[in-house]
Design an enzyme around this catalytic site. Structure first.
Site, PDB file in Angstrom:
ATOM      1  N   GLU A   1      -6.596   7.714   7.757  1.00  0.00           N
ATOM      2  CA  GLU A   1      -5.437   8.436   8.299  1.00  0.00           C
ATOM      3  C   GLU A   1      -4.887   9.440   7.275  1.00  0.00           C
ATOM      4  O   GLU A   1      -4.535  10.567   7.611  1.00  0.00           O
ATOM      5  CB  GLU A   1      -4.349   7.432   8.695  1.00  0.00           C
ATOM      6  CG  GLU A   1      -3.080   8.105   9.140  1.00  0.00           C
ATOM      7  CD  GLU A   1      -2.069   7.122   9.732  1.00  0.00           C
ATOM      8  OE1 GLU A   1      -2.472   6.104  10.299  1.00  0.00           O
ATOM      9  OE2 GLU A   1      -0.863   7.411   9.618  1.00  0.00           O
TER      10      GLU A   1
ATOM     11  N   ARG B   1      -5.317   6.071   0.577  1.00  0.00           N
ATOM     12  CA  ARG B   1      -4.430   4.923   0.702  1.00  0.00           C
ATOM     13  C   ARG B   1      -4.742   4.041  -0.504  1.00  0.00           C
ATOM     14  O   ARG B   1      -5.915   3.707  -0.744  1.00  0.00           O
ATOM     15  CB  ARG B   1      -4.701   4.142   1.985  1.00  0.00           C
ATOM     16  CG  ARG B   1      -4.153   4.810   3.249  1.00  0.00           C
ATOM     17  CD  ARG B   1      -2.620   4.731   3.302  1.00  0.00           C
ATOM     18  NE  ARG B   1      -2.077   5.421   4.468  1.00  0.00           N
ATOM     19  CZ  ARG B   1      -1.893   4.868   5.657  1.00  0.00           C
ATOM     20  NH1 ARG B   1      -2.225   3.596   5.860  1.00  0.00           N
ATOM     21  NH2 ARG B   1      -1.404   5.555   6.650  1.00  0.00           N
TER      22      ARG B   1
ATOM     23  N   ARG C   1       4.248   0.620   2.296  1.00  0.00           N
ATOM     24  CA  ARG C   1       4.344  -0.477   3.267  1.00  0.00           C
ATOM     25  C   ARG C   1       3.980  -1.755   2.522  1.00  0.00           C
ATOM     26  O   ARG C   1       2.844  -1.940   2.094  1.00  0.00           O
ATOM     27  CB  ARG C   1       3.395  -0.267   4.446  1.00  0.00           C
ATOM     28  CG  ARG C   1       3.529  -1.380   5.499  1.00  0.00           C
ATOM     29  CD  ARG C   1       2.791  -1.059   6.784  1.00  0.00           C
ATOM     30  NE  ARG C   1       1.460  -1.612   6.863  1.00  0.00           N
ATOM     31  CZ  ARG C   1       1.156  -2.833   7.321  1.00  0.00           C
ATOM     32  NH1 ARG C   1       2.111  -3.655   7.733  1.00  0.00           N
ATOM     33  NH2 ARG C   1      -0.101  -3.230   7.373  1.00  0.00           N
TER      34      ARG C   1
ATOM     35  N   CYS D   1       1.369  10.985   9.188  1.00  0.00           N
ATOM     36  CA  CYS D   1       2.284  10.431  10.188  1.00  0.00           C
ATOM     37  C   CYS D   1       3.707  10.429   9.625  1.00  0.00           C
ATOM     38  O   CYS D   1       3.915  10.023   8.472  1.00  0.00           O
ATOM     39  CB  CYS D   1       1.861   9.002  10.524  1.00  0.00           C
ATOM     40  SG  CYS D   1       2.910   8.193  11.749  1.00  0.00           S
TER      41      CYS D   1
ATOM     42  N   ARG E   1       0.843  -1.202   0.000  1.00  0.00           N
ATOM     43  CA  ARG E   1       0.000   0.000   0.000  1.00  0.00           C
ATOM     44  C   ARG E   1       0.870   1.240   0.000  1.00  0.00           C
ATOM     45  O   ARG E   1       2.031   1.219   0.416  1.00  0.00           O
ATOM     46  CB  ARG E   1      -0.924   0.008   1.209  1.00  0.00           C
ATOM     47  CG  ARG E   1      -0.250   0.047   2.590  1.00  0.00           C
ATOM     48  CD  ARG E   1       0.066   1.447   3.066  1.00  0.00           C
ATOM     49  NE  ARG E   1       0.299   1.515   4.496  1.00  0.00           N
ATOM     50  CZ  ARG E   1       1.103   2.398   5.060  1.00  0.00           C
ATOM     51  NH1 ARG E   1       1.792   3.246   4.326  1.00  0.00           N
ATOM     52  NH2 ARG E   1       1.243   2.428   6.375  1.00  0.00           N
TER      53      ARG E   1
ATOM     54  N   THR F   1       5.997   8.429  10.010  1.00  0.00           N
ATOM     55  CA  THR F   1       6.489   7.089   9.651  1.00  0.00           C
ATOM     56  C   THR F   1       6.184   6.748   8.191  1.00  0.00           C
ATOM     57  O   THR F   1       6.748   5.805   7.646  1.00  0.00           O
ATOM     58  CB  THR F   1       5.839   5.982  10.514  1.00  0.00           C
ATOM     59  OG1 THR F   1       4.429   5.973  10.268  1.00  0.00           O
ATOM     60  CG2 THR F   1       6.105   6.198  11.980  1.00  0.00           C
TER      61      THR F   1
ATOM     62  N   ARG G   1       3.867  -7.098  13.000  1.00  0.00           N
ATOM     63  CA  ARG G   1       2.549  -6.664  13.481  1.00  0.00           C
ATOM     64  C   ARG G   1       1.660  -7.880  13.662  1.00  0.00           C
ATOM     65  O   ARG G   1       1.955  -8.944  13.134  1.00  0.00           O
ATOM     66  CB  ARG G   1       1.878  -5.721  12.472  1.00  0.00           C
ATOM     67  CG  ARG G   1       2.588  -4.406  12.276  1.00  0.00           C
ATOM     68  CD  ARG G   1       1.791  -3.490  11.346  1.00  0.00           C
ATOM     69  NE  ARG G   1       2.450  -2.199  11.190  1.00  0.00           N
ATOM     70  CZ  ARG G   1       1.905  -1.149  10.589  1.00  0.00           C
ATOM     71  NH1 ARG G   1       0.687  -1.240  10.079  1.00  0.00           N
ATOM     72  NH2 ARG G   1       2.561  -0.008  10.487  1.00  0.00           N
TER      73      ARG G   1
ATOM     74  N   GLU H   1      -1.671  -3.044  12.778  1.00  0.00           N
ATOM     75  CA  GLU H   1      -0.964  -2.338  13.833  1.00  0.00           C
ATOM     76  C   GLU H   1      -1.698  -2.390  15.167  1.00  0.00           C
ATOM     77  O   GLU H   1      -2.932  -2.310  15.203  1.00  0.00           O
ATOM     78  CB  GLU H   1      -0.909  -0.890  13.366  1.00  0.00           C
ATOM     79  CG  GLU H   1       0.058  -0.063  14.091  1.00  0.00           C
ATOM     80  CD  GLU H   1       0.140   1.298  13.429  1.00  0.00           C
ATOM     81  OE1 GLU H   1      -0.871   1.799  12.922  1.00  0.00           O
ATOM     82  OE2 GLU H   1       1.249   1.844  13.443  1.00  0.00           O
TER      83      GLU H   1
END
Ligand code: ATP
Ligand code: ARG
Length: 355
Positions: free
Chosen positions: A224, A228, A279, A270, A125, A272, A308, A313
């Site tokens: 988020e 995505r 990811r 974020c 993703r 990260t 994870r 997560e």
């Protein structure tokens, strides 16, 4: 100037964090010196240090604990973001520049587990922020609606394997929503880390999911990140999964403009997820290695991988299934981020077989 009530909350939050045994990167890098240098700053959207850190203050079990309320926060609060970025993304320094986008040669990745012994499913993703819109905490209800409309109408133009339907969260039955979550297709609801970061306002307005008929290509809208983009399927055929994602992103990037920073790469909520935003993960069963979870994590981190649980997560493994992705997303190309997962998983499988 930052108002007195916010300063008071900031001071209380800082004390709470200091007194805690939080293992977050926020606690590690929010020193008294950094706190004092940043507590009176504001972005042009009016975001303060409190908007950046409140998730990590409320959730002391955060791994990271910080979000950027708007893109400018990465610069205004750089004294805090930069060391966290450097720690998370394997030494990406404040003087470093994220490389240009490069998906590489999609034909060169293989099937991670042709015999189907270990890998249950594969997913890659990435995230995107739409140019012209602020990040979650600064979006108005009208903007959420406008973005959802833009996303759904744009995606309705996709063809071939990517052709699908947009399903708004508003009006979706609880059963359908839960089924999509249980099947690993949809984001969960009520994420306390996002809620504390002010990222769930007006929920479910503006949120939704697009997917093709086979649910191998999916798009999340306004969870988020603004978007995505996800490619996934059962088994270990990373080449096919990656190829589908690259085709989809290249197509969508012709239709929507996304926010990008010269130094940080693609912008996300974020820290990260900055840079490539990629990811790549497998759902994998490694019973021998996982007999000692700490050992599994130690070996995984040697290959720059993260471990994870089955539902993503902040969840635990169910039935021995772990979600193992590349950890860093910045300072390397898209192709290399995926290759990092590919090579690390190949090593983990080799070790599992040898035990
Ligand atoms: N390889 C995979 N196969 C099947 N499902 C997966 C795989 N990797 C992740 N998922 C599922 O994707 C969903 C979202 O997971 P999760 O929230 O951890 O990650 P994400 O969508 O990449 O975003 P973030 O990193 O921001 O949390 C979960 O249901 C998770 O189980
Ligand atoms: N989905 C993410 N952005 N994950 C990374 C961090 C999540 C959460 N804020 C934490 O610190 O644990």
């Amino acid at each position: 100037m930052v108002d007195a009530a916010t300063i008071e909350k900031l001071e209380a939050g800082f004390s709470k964090l200091q007194a805690s045994d939080s293992k977050s990167l926020l606690k590690k890098y929010l020193t008294k010196e950094v706190f004092d240098a940043l507590k009176n700053k504001k972005t042009s959207f009016g975001s303060t240090l409190l908007d950046c850190i409140q998730s990590g203050v409320e959730n002391l079990d955060s791994g990271v604990g910080i979000y950027a309320p708007d893109a400018e926060a990465y610069t205004v609060f750089a004294d805090l973001f930069d060391p966290i970025i450097e720690d998370y993304h394997n030494g990406f320094k404040k003087t470093d520049k994220h490389p240009a986008k490069n998906w590489g040669d999609v034909e060169t990745l293989g099937n991670l587990d042709p015999a189907g012994e270990f890998v249950v499913s594969t997913r890659v993703r990435c995230g995107r922020s739409m140019e012209g819109y602020p990040l979650n905490p600064c979006l108005t209800e009208a903007q959420y609606k406008e973005m959802e409309e833009k996303v759904s109408s744009t995606l309705s133009g996709l063809e071939g394997e990517l052709k699908g339907t947009f399903y708004p969260l508003t009006g979706m039955s609880k059963e359908t929503q839960q089924q999509l979550i249980d099947d690993h297709f949809l984001f969960k609801e009520g994420d306390r880390f996002l809620q504390a970061a002010n990222a769930c306002r007006f929920w479910p307005t503006g949120r939704g999911i697009y997917h093709n008929e086979n649910k191998t290509f999916l798009v999340w809208c306004n969870e988020e990140d603004h978007l995505r983009l996800i490619s996934m399927q059962m088994g270990g055929d990373l080449k096919q999964v990656y190829k589908r994602l690259v085709t989809a992103v290249n197509d969508i990037e012709k239709r929507i403009l996304f926010s990008h920073d010269d130094r940080l790469g693609l912008l996300t909520f974020c820290p990260t997820n900055l840079g490539t935003t990629v990811r790549a993960s497998v759902h994998i069963k490694l019973p021998k290695l996982a007999a000692d979870k700490a050992k599994l994590e130690e070996i995984a981190s040697k290959y720059h991988l993260q471990v994870r649980g089955t539902r993503g997560e902040h969840t635990e493994a169910e039935g021995g299934v772990y979600d193992i992705p590349n950890k860093r997303r910045m300072g390397l190309t898209e192709y290399d981020a995926v290759k990092e997962m590919h090579d690390g998983i190949a090593e983990l499988i080799k070790i599992e077989k040898s035990l």
